[in-house]
Design a protein around this motif. Structure first.
Motif, mmCIF file in Angstrom:
data_model
loop_
_atom_site.group_PDB
_atom_site.id
_atom_site.type_symbol
_atom_site.label_atom_id
_atom_site.label_comp_id
_atom_site.label_asym_id
_atom_site.label_seq_id
_atom_site.Cartn_x
_atom_site.Cartn_y
_atom_site.Cartn_z
ATOM 1 N N LEU A 2 0.865 -1.174 0.000
ATOM 2 C CA LEU A 2 0.000 0.000 0.000
ATOM 3 C C LEU A 2 0.900 1.222 0.000
ATOM 4 O O LEU A 2 1.423 1.604 1.049
ATOM 5 N N PRO A 3 1.142 1.835 -1.158
ATOM 6 C CA PRO A 3 2.145 2.897 -1.264
ATOM 7 C C PRO A 3 1.887 4.042 -0.287
ATOM 8 O O PRO A 3 0.762 4.541 -0.161
ATOM 9 N N GLY A 4 2.936 4.435 0.407
ATOM 10 C CA GLY A 4 2.846 5.562 1.323
ATOM 11 C C GLY A 4 2.260 5.226 2.671
ATOM 12 O O GLY A 4 2.138 6.098 3.535
ATOM 13 N N ILE A 5 1.870 3.963 2.877
ATOM 14 C CA ILE A 5 1.279 3.542 4.150
ATOM 15 C C ILE A 5 1.958 2.239 4.548
ATOM 16 O O ILE A 5 1.864 1.247 3.824
ATOM 17 N N ALA A 6 2.638 2.230 5.689
ATOM 18 C CA ALA A 6 3.469 1.062 6.018
ATOM 19 C C ALA A 6 3.466 0.799 7.525
ATOM 20 O O ALA A 6 3.291 1.713 8.334
#
Length: 389
Positions: A234-238
């Motif tokens: 999930l790009p930008g959410i880690a």
């Protein structure tokens, strides 16, 4: 099959819907309205809706048909003939809602456009679902879900970086458009309660997809950022990803600040959990690869069941990657009646998706099996069923 409690009428009881659409988008909207009590009359061509022959067949009919057309009545009309179009006008004069998903302009060519039908029935609501909408330079282009998902921005994000886009394996563009259509119908019914007049609900497949694309456009507008595919991450959410285990895979969502700390403790990496640079999402997103590697190092040494047990005990969102078999065997699906068992005419026990959403006082129900082709010709049209003289 489930049945609605007679003491609590279904929320759309008394609503009459005329469904002219075929395949997925229009009929899925009709199915959703029918699940909650609407009387849906499905108009099929003499040869039947093509969905009857899609994918795996039982006794010559798709088992998908039992999902898409449950709770509906079937009549057969050939809209290429003026006589049968006249029958549609009569049915529309008595309907609250008409659903169609033909190419824009075809209903007008048949004399079945909204102006013509609403002149006789001012309260009629017409749901029109098409690839690109009823207006605009692309209105006349053919638009299936595969094209709408691409134009809406979804397909570009699906798949691994540097690889061709993939599809989800189901027609998301169609079902998203259908659900937007149902929302539009309910809004139009609310407006009609005040004004007494119906209106057109114009749903474009690509717009329904685009409406679900979150921050895609504003990020480009503000920063010139073009979001790229990122596989299962999930790009930008880690951290949020799919992780390998010794005997399979799990998906883990450890991207909340407190959840992240619990996750790191569970996998024996308190050094990361207490790292001030990782206290917020911005810092974790910058080090997403490092976090994914740390989590994978832990999961790959354990079986799926152990990973699930450990992380659920730590209150970390985690789940296995479900197949149809997993769904069919899962007790939670059964407990919430999201799997219903139908008994077909030949005795086949068929599991189908249950009713969604759940309403506490006026729930929906599967009241009847999907109809045979033209099954209701006699009762609704005074004509014999298909195949009878």
């Amino acid at each position: 099959m489930t049945t609605t409690n007679p003491a609590n009428a279904a929320p759309l009881s008394g609503l009459k819907v005329l469904e002219l659409g075929q395949l997925i988008a229009g009929p899925f909207a009709g199915k959703t309205l029918a699940d909650f009590g609407a009387e849906v009359i499905k108009v099929e061509p003499p040869e039947g809706d093509p969905l009857r022959q899609w994918r795996l067949l039982h006794q010559g009919t798709s088992v998908w048909w039992q999902v898409q057309s449950r709770n509906k009545q079937s009549v057969t009309l050939d809209l290429r003939t003026e006589d049968d179009r006249a029958v549609v006008r009569q049915l529309a004069a008595e309907a609250d809602v008409l659903i169609e998903n033909f190419r824009p302009g075809l209903m007008e060519e048949w004399g079945l456009g909204y102006e013509a039908l609403s002149a006789r029935n001012p309260g009629l609501i017409m749901l029109r679902i098409s690839g690109f909408g009823q207006t605009g330079p692309y209105r006349d282009q053919p638009g299936f879900a595969v094209v709408a998902e691409a134009m809406g921005g979804l397909r570009h994000l699906m798949g691994e970086p540097g690889r061709p886009p993939v599809r989800a394996g189901v027609s998301l563009g169609d079902t998203l458009a259908a659900l937007h259509g149902v929302i539009g119908v309910l809004l139009a019914l609310q407006a009609r309660a005040s004004s007494g007049r119906g209106q057109v609900v114009d749903v474009a497949l690509y717009e329904a997809v685009f409406n679900c694309m979150e921050s895609l456009l504003p990020e480009y507008s503000a920063f010139g950022a073009v979001r790229q595919p990122a596989g299962s991450a999930l790009p930008g959410i880690a951290p949020s990803n799919v992780y390998r285990c010794a005997d399979g895979q799990v998906v883990i969502g450890g991207n909340g600040d407190s959840i992240f700390k619990r996750l790191m403790t569970a996998i024996g990496r308190d050094d990361l959990g207490q790292d001030p640079q990782l206290a917020g999402n911005a810092g974790r997103a910058a080090r997403a690869d490092e976090l994914d590697a740390a989590i994978t190092c832990w999961t790959v040494q354990r079986r799926v069941d152990e990973v699930l047990a450990t992380l659920l005990a730590a209150r970390v969102p985690v789940g296995r990657i479900y197949t149809a078999r997993d769904i069919a065997e899962d007790p939670h699906y059964r407990a919430r009646q999201m799997i219903e068992t139908l008994t077909l005419a030949d005795g086949l026990q068929l599991d189908v998706p249950g009713i969604c959403p759940k309403l506490s006082d006026t729930p929906g129900a599967i009241r009847s099996l999907a109809p045979q082709l033209g099954e209701h010709n006699a009762t609704l049209l005074g004509r014999p069923p298909v195949g009878e003289a």
